[in-house]
Write a protein that holds these residues in place. Structure first.
Motif, PDB file in Angstrom:
ATOM      1  N   ASP A 234       0.876  -1.265   0.113  1.00  0.00           N
ATOM      2  CA  ASP A 234       0.172   0.186   0.102  1.00  0.00           C
ATOM      3  C   ASP A 234       0.379   1.054   0.074  1.00  0.00           C
ATOM      4  O   ASP A 234       0.265   2.255  -0.609  1.00  0.00           O
ATOM      5  CB  ASP A 234      -0.897  -0.058   1.201  1.00  0.00           C
ATOM      6  CG  ASP A 234      -1.778  -1.086   0.985  1.00  0.00           C
ATOM      7  OD1 ASP A 234      -1.923  -1.656   0.102  1.00  0.00           O
ATOM      8  OD2 ASP A 234      -2.824  -1.380   1.885  1.00  0.00           O
ATOM      9  N   ALA A 235       2.117   1.073   0.917  1.00  0.00           N
ATOM     10  CA  ALA A 235       2.675   2.393   0.955  1.00  0.00           C
ATOM     11  C   ALA A 235       3.453   2.675  -0.283  1.00  0.00           C
ATOM     12  O   ALA A 235       3.292   3.726  -0.926  1.00  0.00           O
ATOM     13  CB  ALA A 235       3.735   2.357   1.789  1.00  0.00           C
ATOM     14  N   TYR A 236       3.952   1.884  -0.735  1.00  0.00           N
ATOM     15  CA  TYR A 236       3.772   2.109  -1.952  1.00  0.00           C
ATOM     16  C   TYR A 236       3.540   2.631  -3.491  1.00  0.00           C
ATOM     17  O   TYR A 236       3.930   2.890  -4.157  1.00  0.00           O
ATOM     18  CB  TYR A 236       4.973   0.280  -2.842  1.00  0.00           C
ATOM     19  CG  TYR A 236       5.832   0.210  -4.465  1.00  0.00           C
ATOM     20  CD1 TYR A 236       6.715   0.286  -4.639  1.00  0.00           C
ATOM     21  CD2 TYR A 236       4.748   0.272  -5.687  1.00  0.00           C
ATOM     22  CE1 TYR A 236       7.178   0.505  -6.034  1.00  0.00           C
ATOM     23  CE2 TYR A 236       5.079   0.197  -6.993  1.00  0.00           C
ATOM     24  CZ  TYR A 236       6.140   0.348  -6.884  1.00  0.00           C
ATOM     25  OH  TYR A 236       7.142   0.259  -8.026  1.00  0.00           O
ATOM     26  N   ASP A 237       2.695   1.791  -3.707  1.00  0.00           N
ATOM     27  CA  ASP A 237       1.624   2.057  -4.377  1.00  0.00           C
ATOM     28  C   ASP A 237       1.025   3.856  -4.061  1.00  0.00           C
ATOM     29  O   ASP A 237       0.539   4.481  -4.906  1.00  0.00           O
ATOM     30  CB  ASP A 237       0.017   1.723  -4.495  1.00  0.00           C
ATOM     31  CG  ASP A 237      -0.028   0.106  -5.453  1.00  0.00           C
ATOM     32  OD1 ASP A 237       1.431  -0.456  -5.450  1.00  0.00           O
ATOM     33  OD2 ASP A 237      -0.523  -0.502  -4.589  1.00  0.00           O
ATOM     34  N   ARG A 238       1.266   4.498  -2.758  1.00  0.00           N
ATOM     35  CA  ARG A 238       0.911   5.468  -2.259  1.00  0.00           C
ATOM     36  C   ARG A 238       1.932   6.462  -3.082  1.00  0.00           C
ATOM     37  O   ARG A 238       1.847   7.914  -3.250  1.00  0.00           O
ATOM     38  CB  ARG A 238       0.307   6.187  -1.654  1.00  0.00           C
ATOM     39  CG  ARG A 238      -1.423   5.755  -1.962  1.00  0.00           C
ATOM     40  CD  ARG A 238      -2.074   6.328   0.150  1.00  0.00           C
ATOM     41  NE  ARG A 238      -1.824   5.655   0.979  1.00  0.00           N
ATOM     42  CZ  ARG A 238      -2.668   4.350   0.629  1.00  0.00           C
ATOM     43  NH1 ARG A 238      -3.893   3.966  -0.263  1.00  0.00           N
ATOM     44  NH2 ARG A 238      -2.872   3.372   1.823  1.00  0.00           N
ATOM     45  N   ALA A 239       2.762   5.771  -2.506  1.00  0.00           N
ATOM     46  CA  ALA A 239       4.279   6.565  -3.082  1.00  0.00           C
ATOM     47  C   ALA A 239       4.514   7.124  -4.415  1.00  0.00           C
ATOM     48  O   ALA A 239       5.215   7.583  -4.791  1.00  0.00           O
ATOM     49  CB  ALA A 239       5.408   5.711  -2.048  1.00  0.00           C
ATOM     50  N   ASN A 240       3.642   5.734  -5.539  1.00  0.00           N
ATOM     51  CA  ASN A 240       4.264   5.664  -7.006  1.00  0.00           C
ATOM     52  C   ASN A 240       3.314   6.767  -7.490  1.00  0.00           C
ATOM     53  O   ASN A 240       3.207   6.404  -8.170  1.00  0.00           O
ATOM     54  CB  ASN A 240       3.788   4.395  -7.559  1.00  0.00           C
ATOM     55  CG  ASN A 240       4.625   3.677  -8.508  1.00  0.00           C
ATOM     56  OD1 ASN A 240       6.056   4.572  -9.228  1.00  0.00           O
ATOM     57  ND2 ASN A 240       3.906   2.829  -9.515  1.00  0.00           N
ATOM     58  N   GLU A 241       3.785   7.616  -7.353  1.00  0.00           N
ATOM     59  CA  GLU A 241       2.890   8.988  -7.562  1.00  0.00           C
ATOM     60  C   GLU A 241       3.646   9.870  -8.192  1.00  0.00           C
ATOM     61  O   GLU A 241       4.449  10.573  -6.987  1.00  0.00           O
ATOM     62  CB  GLU A 241       1.244   9.710  -7.503  1.00  0.00           C
ATOM     63  CG  GLU A 241       0.357   8.296  -7.064  1.00  0.00           C
ATOM     64  CD  GLU A 241      -0.429   9.169  -6.228  1.00  0.00           C
ATOM     65  OE1 GLU A 241      -0.343  10.241  -5.839  1.00  0.00           O
ATOM     66  OE2 GLU A 241      -1.875   8.553  -6.274  1.00  0.00           O
TER      67      GLU A 241
END
Length: 489
Positions: free
Chosen positions: A184-191
């Motif tokens: 989840d942290a990866y996906d939110r950082a991936n912007e």
């Protein structure tokens, strides 16, 4: 000033020296994002060319200079406040004033925010790899030790017999949730924040979605002020890493205590001896794994305190925030990998574990359950077994069938045989049988463990595929960016 006429300086003389320069510099921490900054520079320049902001010849010149900077390496960079300024200076030194076009339509604010996210993605994927290795090691232990009975504790007191497999899967379950948090942290950082400029956007016709695509980001952080200033993605990432560290710390503590009791034999590779006491075999690596929780939680506290109360938009405080995340990522990734190795190479002495499994009358709950299953109210059964325990020497196992019979007579006025099948009660008194009888969903019985393992292995495979898919996306984006760069150079 030397070099000013040909554009070989990035900052005016007024801001290029003085006693505070070293204090302002982040170069000591910036090697970590050297490759990230080069990728961000390339994507930005390619986009500027596609948008007609920078001409094709100038684009090729700048991209060629960036190749030279990369080949020379981080240590060859000129002095600068940070890696971003140093790279730009190195480009300008190589190609002159045209190199200054690289920074068109952006600020160091959106640049650094993008570089941090770019690098953090790989750190989170590395942490996920270590967590997966630990989960796999625990699953292997569960498969091998499904019938190995061991003591189970609450409050560090003997509670109920369980199995090594049941213990191992308890930690795998927590780590599975930790992996979810990291993803989840990866996906939110991936912007991508790139294109937000200082915080207020830009007058140039930039294509933020294009740079996001070239850098492998799933989306952009839409609001330009939010994009440049926010570091909540770091807070979330360090929180997820801290959760992993806390889980590993508990696992390490258990193994340290088990080693003390002779319930596990840790491999020499994960132990050490004393400098003075030659007989010692110390679980030093696991003690350091245990301590990593302090590192990670300290990093979270430092990061949160640095971010607390900052006004919008960019503030230089943010420069001191990021190293907390790097420290947590490194410490937790290493600790999880070491824990995985320790678990994978440990030996579980079945005889010693089974011998200790019934100590402290740990089978008492199973006996009470057997009486309740025969029709007695559970509270009455509890009273009988409690009385039998009080009258028995629980330091050496616990009550026997005779003690239970005597307690039953005192509590109910009836013999044990009148209340339940003595053979069933006798089986419940045996630690191996006690564990085997608890076959409810998620219980320690071998069949229940076997069922749980199927789901566990499926979950590990799913997470491995999720990490692989994210890495493939990053690899494809890197290839796409390289293709675009080559077309100009």
């Amino acid at each position: 000033m030397s070099g000013e006429d040909d554009g070989t300086v990035v900052r005016r003389e007024r801001f290029s020296g003085g006693p505070a320069r070293s204090f302002l510099s982040s170069m000591s921490d910036d090697e970590r994002i050297f490759a990230a900054d080069l990728a961000v520079d390339r994507a930005h320049v390619v986009m500027l060319a596609e948008q007609g902001v920078v001409g094709g010849d100038d684009t090729g010149t700048i991209l060629g200079a960036l190749d030279d900077v990369e080949a020379a390496g981080f240590d060859a960079l000129p002095d600068g406040e940070d890696v971003h300024e140093a790279i730009e200076t190195a480009v300008v030194e190589r190609v002159g004033r045209v190199g200054g076009k690289m920074h068109t339509a952006r600020s160091r604010n959106d640049e650094v925010a993008t570089c941090i996210r770019y690098r953090l993605r790989e750190d989170l994927l590395s942490a996920l790899d270590s967590v997966r290795s630990l989960r796999e090691a625990l699953a292997d232990v569960a498969a091998a030790e499904a019938e190995t009975v061991m003591p189970g504790y609450t409050h560090l007191q003997p509670a109920q017999p369980t199995t090594v497999a049941h213990w191992a899967l308890s930690y795998e379950g927590t780590l599975a949730r930790d992996a979810d948090r990291l993803l989840d942290a990866y996906d939110r950082a991936n912007e991508s924040p790139l294109g937000a400029a200082a915080f207020g956007g830009t007058t140039f016709d930039v294509d933020r979605e294009r740079t996001a695509e070239l850098l492998g980001f799933d989306d952009v952080v839409t609001n330009s002020m939010d994009a440049a200033a926010s570091r909540d993605f770091l807070l979330e990432a360090v929180a997820a890493l801290s959760s992993v560290a806390v889980t590993c710390s508990g696992l390490a503590e258990d193994l340290v205590v088990f080693a003390n009791r002779g319930f596990v034999d840790l491999a020499d590779d994960y132990s050490s001896t004393s400098s003075i006491m030659p007989q010692k075999k110390n679980p030093d690596t696991l003690e350091l794994v245990r301590a990593t929780a302090g590192d990670a939680l300290g990093a979270y506290q430092g990061l949160a305190t640095t971010l607390k109360g900052l006004p919008r938009a960019y503030n230089r405080d943010l420069q001191r925030a990021t190293p907390h995340a790097w420290h947590a990522a490194d410490a937790v990734t290493d600790a999880a990998a070491v824990a995985a190795g320790a678990v994978a190479t440990a030996d579980w002495p079945a005889e010693a574990l089974e011998s200790a499994a019934g100590e402290g009358f740990a089978t008492a709950t199973g006996v009470a359950d057997a009486l309740a299953a025969a029709g007695l109210p559970f509270r009455t059964a509890h009273e009988i077994v409690s009385l039998a325990s009080e009258r028995s020497d629980t330091t050496d196992g616990g009550a026997d069938l005779g003690a239970v019979d005597a307690a039953a007579r005192d509590v109910t006025g009836e013999s044990l045989a009148d209340l339940a099948d003595p053979e069933v009660v006798a089986a419940a008194l045996d630690p191996v049988e006690s564990a085997a009888q608890r076959d409810s969903l998620g219980g320690p019985a071998p069949d229940a463990v076997g069922d749980a393992l199927v789901a566990v292995l499926d979950g590990i495979d799913a997470d491995e595929n999720a990490v692989a898919a994210r890495r493939e996306t990053l690899s494809e984006a890197a290839d796409k960016l390289e293709t675009e760069v080559v077309s100009y150079v």
